[in-house]
Design a protein around this motif. Structure first.
Motif, PDB file in Angstrom:
ATOM      1  N   LYS A  64      -4.746  -4.512  -2.428  1.00  0.00           N
ATOM      2  CA  LYS A  64      -3.717  -5.106  -1.576  1.00  0.00           C
ATOM      3  C   LYS A  64      -3.332  -4.125  -0.471  1.00  0.00           C
ATOM      4  O   LYS A  64      -3.203  -2.926  -0.700  1.00  0.00           O
ATOM      5  N   THR A  65      -3.112  -4.651   0.727  1.00  0.00           N
ATOM      6  CA  THR A  65      -2.757  -3.814   1.877  1.00  0.00           C
ATOM      7  C   THR A  65      -1.254  -3.612   1.968  1.00  0.00           C
ATOM      8  O   THR A  65      -0.478  -4.560   1.821  1.00  0.00           O
ATOM      9  N   ASP A  91      -4.271  -2.384  -6.733  1.00  0.00           N
ATOM     10  CA  ASP A  91      -5.475  -2.058  -5.973  1.00  0.00           C
ATOM     11  C   ASP A  91      -5.964  -3.276  -5.210  1.00  0.00           C
ATOM     12  O   ASP A  91      -5.891  -4.408  -5.694  1.00  0.00           O
ATOM     13  N   PHE A 107      -9.532   5.192  -1.189  1.00  0.00           N
ATOM     14  CA  PHE A 107      -8.663   4.323  -0.393  1.00  0.00           C
ATOM     15  C   PHE A 107      -9.175   4.223   1.033  1.00  0.00           C
ATOM     16  O   PHE A 107     -10.002   5.025   1.476  1.00  0.00           O
ATOM     17  N   ILE A 155       0.241   2.491  -2.898  1.00  0.00           N
ATOM     18  CA  ILE A 155       0.484   1.533  -1.818  1.00  0.00           C
ATOM     19  C   ILE A 155       1.763   0.754  -2.115  1.00  0.00           C
ATOM     20  O   ILE A 155       1.925   0.180  -3.190  1.00  0.00           O
ATOM     21  N   LYS A 215      -5.130   0.547   1.751  1.00  0.00           N
ATOM     22  CA  LYS A 215      -5.293  -0.106   0.447  1.00  0.00           C
ATOM     23  C   LYS A 215      -6.152   0.776  -0.445  1.00  0.00           C
ATOM     24  O   LYS A 215      -7.030   1.513   0.027  1.00  0.00           O
TER      25      LYS A 215
END
Length: 339
Positions: free
Chosen positions: A288-289, A286, A320, A274, A313
């Protein structure tokens, strides 16, 4: 330096397809990923130019986190290829006549076939245990769909006369779904989102032995709705506990699958990272968008490092979620150059 074709042959003296599809550890994945990067940097002109623009090359890319991800829009404007081998087929994305579409030049279909066959087996088991039904009207109505190629092959591999495609003959499909389900037959119905909604609006069905798999996409036929609302409608319409999903695209040769609740998992040769929506070169932790980057090692002859236009995310253990798409097609920090 060896020529492109010569380097390609040398590369495959060092590696076989089993190196890609039989990865058994994180260390193996990371080691092979860096070797694939070096190969594609040497042999893919567009990708090399993109990396050079970012001042990234074989000397300063030491980890997966250092690898540049090519914006997916480049497949609309450039030939993305890492070999001089002849093109066997070209997969194209859907779009209206006024839209430019992605073109994925494929030189070796065996990589694609092995990728989706092994991934299906990893997540669902033996294909011959299922009747495979496909409701993909918008894909059947055009040429060059990688999804149709995959599903057609799965239908053939199921070795069941009941398997097949459906276009707009909803009544026939409903009758078959009810009959097969009542007979206790394991069924997978793979459908584009809007067509599945059309089907349950026509008739609510009570299924006990059927997997409903949506491939995404309203294709301009319906208003986009959030996943939770979509899956609730489909769960109610088919009377199933969860809706499965497939995550793939024209520009890739691998797919991730969700067995319910929108949580996707990748096969061992595919990985999601991401990126920061404001800075495409920064990766997020991990939870977080941000923008979805995909490593697809099956894409060895094209580009294995793609920055998509999806938002998502990572939720741990290589799982995911896909949360939507960027509102603006010109993603900030992603369209950094025009080769």
């Amino acid at each position: 330096m060896l020529c492109r074709g010569g380097y390609f042959m040398y590369f495959w003296k060092m590696f076989s397809t089993s190196d890609i599809f039989e990865i058994s550890s994180k260390k193996e994945f990371e080691k092979l990923t860096l070797k694939v990067f070096r190969f594609q940097y040497d042999n893919n002109f567009v990708y090399q130019q993109f990396c050079n623009y970012l001042k990234k090359d074989k000397t300063n890319v030491k980890s997966i986190e250092d690898i540049p991800f090519l914006p997916i829009q480049f497949f609309k404007s450039h030939e993305i290829i890492s070999t001089t081998a002849p093109i066997k087929t070209t997969f194209t994305s859907s779009g209206t006549t006024s839209m430019s579409t992605s073109r994925h030049l494929v030189t070796d279909l065996s990589f694609y076939e092995e990728s989706y066959r092994l991934a299906f087996k990893q997540f669902y088991g033996n294909i011959e245990d299922y009747v495979v039904l496909a409701l993909l009207p918008s894909y059947l109505e055009r040429e060059g769909s990688s999804l149709i190629y995959m599903v057609d092959d799965l239908i053939q591999l199921s070795n069941n006369v009941e398997s097949g495609f459906y276009l707009n003959n909803y009544d026939e499909l409903i009758e078959k779904l009810i009959r097969l389900d009542n007979e206790g037959q394991n069924v997978i119905l793979i459908g584009v989102t809007y067509a599945l909604l059309d089907l349950v609006e026509k008739q609510k069905i009570n299924l006990k032995n059927t997997i409903i798999m949506e491939t995404g996409g309203m294709k301009g036929r319906r208003k986009e709705i959030i996943r939770e609302e979509l899956h609730k409608i489909l769960c109610d319409g088919f009377s199933v506990p969860v809706i499965h999903s497939e995550y793939g695209m024209t520009e890739l040769l691998s797919q991730a699958y969700s067995l319910g609740n929108g949580i996707f998992e990748c096969p061992t040769w595919m990985k999601i990272l991401i990126r920061d929506p404001e800075d495409a070169l920064t990766l997020l932790p991990d939870g977080k968008t941000g923008g979805v980057n995909v490593i697809d090692l099956a894409n060895i002859n094209s580009c294995s490092f793609i920055a998509t236009q999806d938002l998502g995310k990572i939720i741990g253990n290589n799982s995911f979620e896909i949360l939507g798409r960027f509102d603006n097609s010109d993603i900030r920090g992603c369209n950094l150059m025009v080769v």
